[in-house]
Design a protein around this motif. Sequence first.
Motif, PDB file in Angstrom:
ATOM      1  N   LEU A   8      -2.617  -5.792   2.165  1.00 56.05           N
ATOM      2  CA  LEU A   8      -3.832  -6.378   1.592  1.00 56.05           C
ATOM      3  C   LEU A   8      -4.500  -5.401   0.630  1.00 56.05           C
ATOM      4  O   LEU A   8      -4.928  -5.777  -0.454  1.00 56.05           O
ATOM      5  CB  LEU A   8      -4.813  -6.761   2.700  1.00 56.05           C
ATOM      6  CG  LEU A   8      -4.446  -7.993   3.510  1.00 56.05           C
ATOM      7  CD1 LEU A   8      -5.256  -8.042   4.782  1.00 56.05           C
ATOM      8  CD2 LEU A   8      -4.654  -9.242   2.682  1.00 56.05           C
ATOM      9  N   ARG A   9      -4.576  -4.156   1.016  1.00 60.53           N
ATOM     10  CA  ARG A   9      -5.227  -3.152   0.173  1.00 60.53           C
ATOM     11  C   ARG A   9      -4.446  -2.904  -1.115  1.00 60.53           C
ATOM     12  O   ARG A   9      -5.045  -2.709  -2.176  1.00 60.53           O
ATOM     13  CB  ARG A   9      -5.422  -1.854   0.943  1.00 60.53           C
ATOM     14  CG  ARG A   9      -6.487  -1.990   2.018  1.00 60.53           C
ATOM     15  CD  ARG A   9      -6.758  -0.670   2.709  1.00 60.53           C
ATOM     16  NE  ARG A   9      -7.635  -0.839   3.852  1.00 60.53           N
ATOM     17  CZ  ARG A   9      -8.950  -0.856   3.808  1.00 60.53           C
ATOM     18  NH1 ARG A   9      -9.556  -0.733   2.653  1.00 60.53           N
ATOM     19  NH2 ARG A   9      -9.663  -0.999   4.898  1.00 60.53           N
ATOM     20  N   GLN A  10      -3.128  -2.914  -1.024  1.00 61.76           N
ATOM     21  CA  GLN A  10      -2.318  -2.726  -2.228  1.00 61.76           C
ATOM     22  C   GLN A  10      -2.517  -3.868  -3.209  1.00 61.76           C
ATOM     23  O   GLN A  10      -2.682  -3.642  -4.410  1.00 61.76           O
ATOM     24  CB  GLN A  10      -0.831  -2.596  -1.866  1.00 61.76           C
ATOM     25  CG  GLN A  10      -0.487  -1.294  -1.187  1.00 61.76           C
ATOM     26  CD  GLN A  10       0.930  -1.299  -0.634  1.00 61.76           C
ATOM     27  OE1 GLN A  10       1.421  -2.293  -0.123  1.00 61.76           O
ATOM     28  NE2 GLN A  10       1.587  -0.146  -0.744  1.00 61.76           N
ATOM     29  N   LEU A  11      -2.498  -5.106  -2.704  1.00 65.27           N
ATOM     30  CA  LEU A  11      -2.725  -6.245  -3.583  1.00 65.27           C
ATOM     31  C   LEU A  11      -4.131  -6.188  -4.166  1.00 65.27           C
ATOM     32  O   LEU A  11      -4.315  -6.428  -5.359  1.00 65.27           O
ATOM     33  CB  LEU A  11      -2.502  -7.570  -2.851  1.00 65.27           C
ATOM     34  CG  LEU A  11      -2.742  -8.837  -3.674  1.00 65.27           C
ATOM     35  CD1 LEU A  11      -1.880  -8.867  -4.938  1.00 65.27           C
ATOM     36  CD2 LEU A  11      -2.514 -10.081  -2.834  1.00 65.27           C
ATOM     37  N   ALA A  12      -5.097  -5.850  -3.345  1.00 64.74           N
ATOM     38  CA  ALA A  12      -6.484  -5.748  -3.824  1.00 64.74           C
ATOM     39  C   ALA A  12      -6.594  -4.759  -4.978  1.00 64.74           C
ATOM     40  O   ALA A  12      -7.259  -5.027  -5.978  1.00 64.74           O
ATOM     41  CB  ALA A  12      -7.405  -5.354  -2.675  1.00 64.74           C
TER      42      ALA A  12
ATOM     43  N   SER B  94       2.307 -15.345   2.376  1.00 67.24           N
ATOM     44  CA  SER B  94       3.767 -15.278   2.306  1.00 67.24           C
ATOM     45  C   SER B  94       4.234 -14.566   1.037  1.00 67.24           C
ATOM     46  O   SER B  94       5.141 -13.721   1.079  1.00 67.24           O
ATOM     47  CB  SER B  94       4.347 -16.696   2.372  1.00 67.24           C
ATOM     48  OG  SER B  94       5.729 -16.677   2.160  1.00 67.24           O
ATOM     49  N   LEU B  95       3.619 -14.893  -0.085  1.00 68.73           N
ATOM     50  CA  LEU B  95       3.971 -14.245  -1.353  1.00 68.73           C
ATOM     51  C   LEU B  95       3.670 -12.754  -1.303  1.00 68.73           C
ATOM     52  O   LEU B  95       4.486 -11.921  -1.728  1.00 68.73           O
ATOM     53  CB  LEU B  95       3.209 -14.891  -2.517  1.00 68.73           C
ATOM     54  CG  LEU B  95       3.598 -16.311  -2.884  1.00 68.73           C
ATOM     55  CD1 LEU B  95       2.613 -16.875  -3.894  1.00 68.73           C
ATOM     56  CD2 LEU B  95       5.015 -16.363  -3.421  1.00 68.73           C
ATOM     57  N   ARG B  96       2.508 -12.407  -0.779  1.00 70.56           N
ATOM     58  CA  ARG B  96       2.122 -10.998  -0.685  1.00 70.56           C
ATOM     59  C   ARG B  96       3.115 -10.229   0.182  1.00 70.56           C
ATOM     60  O   ARG B  96       3.598  -9.151  -0.202  1.00 70.56           O
ATOM     61  CB  ARG B  96       0.709 -10.877  -0.100  1.00 70.56           C
ATOM     62  CG  ARG B  96       0.265  -9.430   0.097  1.00 70.56           C
ATOM     63  CD  ARG B  96      -1.126  -9.332   0.680  1.00 70.56           C
ATOM     64  NE  ARG B  96      -1.318  -9.988   1.951  1.00 70.56           N
ATOM     65  CZ  ARG B  96      -0.910  -9.496   3.136  1.00 70.56           C
ATOM     66  NH1 ARG B  96      -0.267  -8.351   3.196  1.00 70.56           N
ATOM     67  NH2 ARG B  96      -1.162 -10.160   4.253  1.00 70.56           N
TER      68      ARG B  96
END
Length: 76
Positions: free
Chosen positions: A28-32, A19-21
Motif C-alpha cells: 500500500l505504501r509503495q503504491l501510495a 488484486s492489481l496492486r
Amino acid sequence: MANEVSKEYLLKFGIHLKSLRQSKGLSLRQLAAKCNIEHADITRYEKGEINMSFNSIVELSVGLEMTLKELMDFQL
C-alpha cells in the motif's frame, strides 16, 4: 436501489484494485508513493468504503503503470 448499486461497484472495484496492486508486487505504501495518494485512502478504496475522484483514478492508473481502461476493466 441506485445507492446499493453504487456500493456494489465500489466493493468490486476495491477488490479489483487490491488484486492489481498485489499482482504488481506493491505494498500500500509503495503504491501510495507512486501515485501521490495517501495509503490510508488506498486502503479505503480497496475496502469499498469511500468513493474516489477522477483525479484519484488517473493517479492510480499512473501508479500501477496501466491505462485507465485496464484499471477500470472489472466485472460487477
